[in-house]
Design a protein around this motif. Structure first.
Motif, short mmCIF file in Angstrom:
data_model
loop_
_atom_site.label_atom_id
_atom_site.label_comp_id
_atom_site.label_asym_id
_atom_site.label_seq_id
_atom_site.Cartn_x
_atom_site.Cartn_y
_atom_site.Cartn_z
N ILE A 1 -1.15 -6.51 -2.31
CA ILE A 1 -1.78 -6.36 -3.69
C ILE A 1 -2.66 -7.52 -4.13
O ILE A 1 -1.57 -8.58 -4.39
CB ILE A 1 -1.12 -5.55 -4.75
CG1 ILE A 1 -0.78 -4.31 -4.40
CG2 ILE A 1 -2.02 -5.62 -6.10
CD1 ILE A 1 -0.10 -3.46 -5.36
N GLU B 1 -7.85 0.58 -10.09
CA GLU B 1 -8.42 0.38 -8.84
C GLU B 1 -7.37 -0.88 -8.27
O GLU B 1 -6.94 -1.99 -9.26
CB GLU B 1 -9.70 -0.27 -8.85
CG GLU B 1 -10.65 0.91 -9.23
CD GLU B 1 -11.23 1.48 -8.15
OE1 GLU B 1 -11.11 1.05 -7.20
OE2 GLU B 1 -11.71 2.48 -8.46
N THR C 1 -6.84 -3.37 -5.17
CA THR C 1 -7.66 -3.98 -4.09
C THR C 1 -6.31 -4.92 -3.34
O THR C 1 -5.49 -5.48 -3.90
CB THR C 1 -8.55 -5.20 -4.42
OG1 THR C 1 -9.63 -4.56 -5.20
CG2 THR C 1 -9.31 -5.87 -3.35
N PHE C 2 -6.25 -4.83 -1.93
CA PHE C 2 -5.49 -5.44 -1.20
C PHE C 2 -6.17 -6.44 -0.26
O PHE C 2 -7.21 -6.46 0.00
CB PHE C 2 -4.86 -4.34 0.01
CG PHE C 2 -4.14 -3.10 -0.70
CD1 PHE C 2 -2.89 -3.29 -1.04
CD2 PHE C 2 -5.12 -1.99 -1.05
CE1 PHE C 2 -2.30 -2.03 -1.58
CE2 PHE C 2 -4.26 -0.95 -1.86
CZ PHE C 2 -3.00 -0.89 -1.90
N ASP C 3 -5.26 -7.44 0.03
CA ASP C 3 -5.83 -8.70 0.96
C ASP C 3 -5.82 -8.15 2.40
O ASP C 3 -5.18 -7.00 2.59
CB ASP C 3 -5.17 -9.89 0.57
CG ASP C 3 -3.60 -10.04 0.91
OD1 ASP C 3 -3.30 -9.00 1.77
OD2 ASP C 3 -2.83 -10.93 0.48
N ASP D 1 -7.68 6.83 -0.70
CA ASP D 1 -7.52 5.60 0.03
C ASP D 1 -8.95 5.12 0.32
O ASP D 1 -9.46 5.78 1.53
CB ASP D 1 -6.37 5.84 1.15
CG ASP D 1 -6.17 4.74 1.87
OD1 ASP D 1 -6.77 3.61 1.57
OD2 ASP D 1 -4.98 4.62 2.55
N ARG D 2 -9.54 4.18 0.01
CA ARG D 2 -10.75 3.63 0.51
C ARG D 2 -10.42 2.34 1.26
O ARG D 2 -11.45 1.39 1.31
CB ARG D 2 -11.65 3.36 -0.80
CG ARG D 2 -11.86 4.55 -1.60
CD ARG D 2 -12.81 4.13 -2.74
NE ARG D 2 -13.01 5.45 -3.45
CZ ARG D 2 -13.85 5.46 -4.64
NH1 ARG D 2 -14.16 4.46 -5.01
NH2 ARG D 2 -14.14 6.48 -5.16
N GLU E 1 -9.85 -1.05 2.03
CA GLU E 1 -9.33 -2.25 1.43
C GLU E 1 -9.18 -1.97 -0.09
O GLU E 1 -8.33 -3.00 -0.67
CB GLU E 1 -10.70 -3.09 1.21
CG GLU E 1 -11.44 -2.90 0.26
CD GLU E 1 -12.74 -1.89 0.37
OE1 GLU E 1 -13.26 -1.56 -0.16
OE2 GLU E 1 -12.53 -1.37 1.68
N ARG E 2 -8.90 -0.80 -0.87
CA ARG E 2 -8.67 -0.60 -2.24
C ARG E 2 -8.14 0.83 -2.16
O ARG E 2 -8.56 1.68 -1.38
CB ARG E 2 -9.44 -0.79 -3.19
CG ARG E 2 -10.56 0.00 -3.10
CD ARG E 2 -11.80 -0.65 -4.30
NE ARG E 2 -12.82 0.15 -4.56
CZ ARG E 2 -13.89 0.54 -3.71
NH1 ARG E 2 -14.16 -0.30 -2.83
NH2 ARG E 2 -15.01 1.52 -4.17
N GLN F 1 -5.17 -7.34 -6.46
CA GLN F 1 -5.96 -7.33 -7.71
C GLN F 1 -5.74 -5.95 -8.37
O GLN F 1 -5.91 -5.07 -7.59
CB GLN F 1 -7.39 -7.80 -7.78
CG GLN F 1 -8.17 -7.82 -8.94
CD GLN F 1 -9.55 -8.24 -8.96
OE1 GLN F 1 -9.96 -8.75 -7.82
NE2 GLN F 1 -10.36 -8.36 -10.26
N ARG G 1 0.80 -1.18 -0.06
CA ARG G 1 0.07 0.04 -0.03
C ARG G 1 0.86 1.24 0.06
O ARG G 1 0.54 2.34 -0.79
CB ARG G 1 -0.91 -0.23 1.18
CG ARG G 1 -1.86 1.09 1.35
CD ARG G 1 -2.67 1.31 2.60
NE ARG G 1 -3.64 -0.04 2.63
CZ ARG G 1 -4.84 0.32 2.07
NH1 ARG G 1 -5.19 1.31 1.53
NH2 ARG G 1 -5.54 -0.80 2.08
N SER H 1 -8.26 3.88 -5.12
CA SER H 1 -8.88 4.19 -6.48
C SER H 1 -7.82 5.55 -6.98
O SER H 1 -7.94 6.55 -6.21
CB SER H 1 -10.27 4.84 -6.36
OG SER H 1 -10.73 3.38 -5.84
#
Length: 217
Positions: free
Chosen positions: A207, A198, A200-202, A182-183, A185-186, A209, A166, A188
């Motif tokens: 990262i 976009e 997406t983080f686990d 910064d949202r 979990e992801r 996706q 991140r 944008s």
């Protein structure tokens, strides 16, 4: 600032410069003329240089060019590494001020990438028997990486080093001129040309996706 934080902050943009430099140089041979203060690539590319330092593969250590007093290096080629030493003193980053240390602590590539992020210059690694010379090139065209290459650069970075994904992505996209939200979990991000990404983080902050849409040229 710790060297790891400094590296995470600058590695993305610095790697983008290296990708662009590789496109420019291609498979050309290289040579350095210390008396002229320049590096030549093939028969058509020549750039002024600033020396960074050397890796020794004999004893596994890094030596800053400013500390290599036995080699009689031209002082005019030591301005950049001297500036980095001063920066390290101000920021409390020991890797930028200690004259020499084991490569396990920080190797030439990581040091050169940090230097690139701080100074805006790409670097070149010139191998020789028993080690490698690292130097930065001046006058190489520079600018934000094309939107379609952002994901490629980020993928290369997170595959090469264990880094906080991140932090790396946020710093890189911001430095490249993307508007980032910064949202949680992801992330944008929107580029001035309308491209979007976009990320997406686990649950571990890695990262998971990439998504979005890149505008055509």
């Amino acid at each position: 600032m710790s060297f790891d934080d400094l590296f995470a902050q600058h590695v993305g943009t610095a790697m983008a410069r290296q990708v662009a430099l590789a496109d420019l140089i291609g498979e050309r041979n290289w040579s350095v003329d210390l008396s002229a203060g320049s590096a030549t690539f093939g028969d058509d590319l020549r750039f002024p240089i600033q020396l960074l330092g050397t890796e020794s593969h004999v004893d596994g250590t890094w030596l800053w060019a400013w500390a290599n007093t036995e080699s009689g290096l031209p002082p005019a080629l030591l301005h950049l590494c001297g500036w980095l030493r001063d920066y390290g003193a101000q920021s409390g980053t020991a890797e930028l001020t200690d004259p020499s240390f084991p490569l396990e602590r920080a190797d030439g590539a990581k040091l050169a990438l940090v230097a690139s992020g701080l100074t805006g210059r790409p670097y070149y690694r010139g191998p020789y028997e028993g080690g490698a010379l690292f130097f930065h090139l001046e006058g190489v065209p520079d600018g934000p990486v094309a939107p379609e290459r952002v994901i490629t650069v980020l993928s290369q970075v997170i595959q090469a080093w264990p880094l906080p994904h991140r932090q790396v992505a946020l710093a890189f996209l911001t430095q490249q001129g993307w508007a980032v939200e910064d949202r949680g979990e992801r992330l944008s991000a929107r580029h001035p040309d309308g491209s979007t990404i976009e990320i997406t983080f686990d649950e571990l902050g890695r990262i998971a996706q990439f998504g979005g849409q890149i505008q055509g040229r």
